[in-house]
Design an enzyme around this catalytic site. Sequence first.
Site, short mmCIF file in Angstrom:
data_model
loop_
_atom_site.label_atom_id
_atom_site.label_comp_id
_atom_site.label_asym_id
_atom_site.label_seq_id
_atom_site.Cartn_x
_atom_site.Cartn_y
_atom_site.Cartn_z
N GLY A 168 -8.83 1.33 -5.67
CA GLY A 168 -8.67 2.53 -4.85
C GLY A 168 -9.95 2.93 -4.12
O GLY A 168 -10.00 3.97 -3.47
N GLY A 190 0.82 -1.22 0.00
CA GLY A 190 0.00 0.00 0.00
C GLY A 190 0.85 1.26 0.00
O GLY A 190 2.04 1.16 -0.22
N LYS A 208 -10.03 7.40 3.02
CA LYS A 208 -9.91 6.00 2.62
C LYS A 208 -10.97 5.70 1.57
O LYS A 208 -12.17 5.81 1.85
CB LYS A 208 -10.08 5.08 3.84
CG LYS A 208 -9.92 3.59 3.49
CD LYS A 208 -9.81 2.75 4.74
CE LYS A 208 -9.73 1.27 4.43
NZ LYS A 208 -9.58 0.47 5.65
N ASP A 254 1.18 -4.87 8.14
CA ASP A 254 0.82 -3.56 7.58
C ASP A 254 -0.41 -2.99 8.27
O ASP A 254 -0.77 -1.83 8.03
CB ASP A 254 0.56 -3.68 6.07
CG ASP A 254 -0.59 -4.63 5.76
OD1 ASP A 254 -0.53 -5.78 6.21
OD2 ASP A 254 -1.54 -4.20 5.08
N ASN A 255 -1.06 -3.80 9.10
CA ASN A 255 -2.21 -3.30 9.85
C ASN A 255 -1.87 -3.03 11.31
O ASN A 255 -2.75 -3.01 12.16
CB ASN A 255 -3.37 -4.30 9.75
CG ASN A 255 -3.95 -4.35 8.34
OD1 ASN A 255 -3.82 -3.40 7.57
ND2 ASN A 255 -4.58 -5.46 7.99
N GLY A 285 -2.79 1.65 -1.07
CA GLY A 285 -3.47 1.64 -2.35
C GLY A 285 -4.78 2.40 -2.37
O GLY A 285 -5.36 2.61 -3.43
P1 AMP Z 1 -5.85 -5.05 3.84
O1 AMP Z 1 -5.61 -6.52 3.91
O2 AMP Z 1 -7.31 -4.69 3.68
O3 AMP Z 1 -5.17 -4.30 4.93
O4 AMP Z 1 -5.23 -4.59 2.44
C1 AMP Z 1 -3.86 -4.53 2.21
C2 AMP Z 1 -3.53 -3.34 1.36
O5 AMP Z 1 -4.09 -3.53 0.06
C3 AMP Z 1 -4.11 -2.05 1.87
O6 AMP Z 1 -3.26 -1.40 2.75
C4 AMP Z 1 -4.34 -1.26 0.64
O7 AMP Z 1 -3.24 -0.45 0.34
C5 AMP Z 1 -4.50 -2.29 -0.44
N1 AMP Z 1 -5.88 -2.35 -0.90
C6 AMP Z 1 -6.92 -3.02 -0.34
N2 AMP Z 1 -8.05 -2.81 -1.04
C7 AMP Z 1 -7.73 -1.99 -2.07
C8 AMP Z 1 -8.45 -1.41 -3.16
N3 AMP Z 1 -9.74 -1.63 -3.35
N4 AMP Z 1 -7.76 -0.62 -4.00
C9 AMP Z 1 -6.45 -0.39 -3.85
N5 AMP Z 1 -5.72 -0.90 -2.86
C10 AMP Z 1 -6.34 -1.69 -1.98
MG MG Z 2 -4.77 -2.62 5.78
#
Ligand code: AMP
Ligand code: MG
Length: 489
Positions: A120, A85, A107, A249-250, A87
Amino acid sequence: MTLGWRHPFDALGTEFYSSVNPTALSNVHWVAKNHALARAWGWPDDAFDDHLLNVLSGNAVAKGSQPCASVYSGHQFGVWAGQLGDGRALSLGVIDTPLGAQEIQLKGAGKTPYSRMGDGRAVLRSSIREFLCSEAMHGLRIPTTRALALVGSPDRVLREDIETAAVVTRVAPSFLRFGHLQHFAANGEIKALKSLVDFLIDTQFPHLNQVEDGPSRYTALLADITRLTAVMLAKWQAVGFCHGVMNTDNMSLLGLTIDYGPFQFLDGFDPAHICNHSDHQGRYAYARQPQIAYWNLFCLGQALLPLIEDQDKALQALETYQSLYPALADREFAVKLGLTLAGADDHVLIESLLKVLATEKTDFTIFWRRLSHAVAHLQSLGPTKAFEPVKDLFIDGTAWLAWLPRYLHRLEGTDTEQAGLLMLATNPKYVLRNHLGEEAIAQAKIGNFALVDDLLQVLSSPFDEHPRFEHLAGFAPDWASSISISCSS
Ligand code: AMP
Ligand code: MG
């Protein structure tokens, strides 16, 4: 209203972020406004005007704001995933508030150079959950990113089904994650890593500038983040909060709860509960969270190693978690029991109670709330009558009735009226149960945001009674167990 925007990373080079403007959405409208937060910032009552709607939906850029996205990597489900990210979170900048400098992020406001295959966007469903839970956690006094507003648009977003777009305005002193440091460490960009860590210290841990420059200061930073993470985890466990996606990353470098996805507050107490339907192995099950946080801290320690230089020193800082977390968790649970002074056997008392609750998967929130009332009324009603509503929570009350005398013995010499008051201010009446979120989402999808507002109100002060909202404090209905929440957002 004009705000004095500062660039969130102005002291850093462009290897850390990309300037990118949000992508507009059509026909945007407010879904929720956090007036309490705006008031705490000293904003006027009419702050949520059309101009702010346009700024917080990404349809306009405020004067002085320079939107940007920052880059990070991370481990997902224990596996290195490289760049992840950000993203879909855009930083609008930093503003000064009476609560300190706050970074403001959108977000779901469109693609960034780090979006990979993503669009995005964020959907209304998950954005309502993030908005409400941020404020619920704040109401519970648990460190968290916050939410200022939620806007919606009829623009379509494709997930498993076609849904509609939304943008959450998130707020925190900083959104830097473990993954930000991992990114530069993994790429061997040690100079950039050092710049980012120094920036983190200057802006968020300024007291560490008193520590001798060099490895000692970076070790102290790791120790601080270890402590903040332990504090956060102890508080999660004490309210039965499951995060669901504790990827590195979280994990916030400030020890804030961040990235609300498939989270859940436990209904019945089940230590093995998995809230994320994409988590097939149960890596992030409720009872595993404290150890996962430790695992994540090790990844952070690994990333900081080029600056700490000495593996033993890094390990020493990390290992404090192993004594700190259990002590903090015991403290949290002791206070839930109304015990202000630590007792030698409290850990055993707590563990045995949690076993009792696990036997029948007793409702976690309602149990603690009824227990609080029972203790508050113990003197006036006597034990049998006072604890009757608690006993009613068990089908077979044998284990409970075996545990209760130990608790009563422990309470001897305690002012139970005072203890009960403390418990009522510690054990919430209102948590964001999954079924409440689902109902708010279902209504919002047909344009009715009243339940989002009601939930925001009660979850912001979850220890108060709110007689008008008694129906939001009940047991989960049978259909709640069939709710399936995945990473899809
Ligand atoms: P997450 O597992 O939800 O924390 O997602 C990991 C990373 O993927 C996030 O930090 C975002 O940067 C990216 N991401 C998740 N969903 C989207 C999306 N719809 N568009 C772009 N990037 C995304
Ligand atoms: Mg995340």
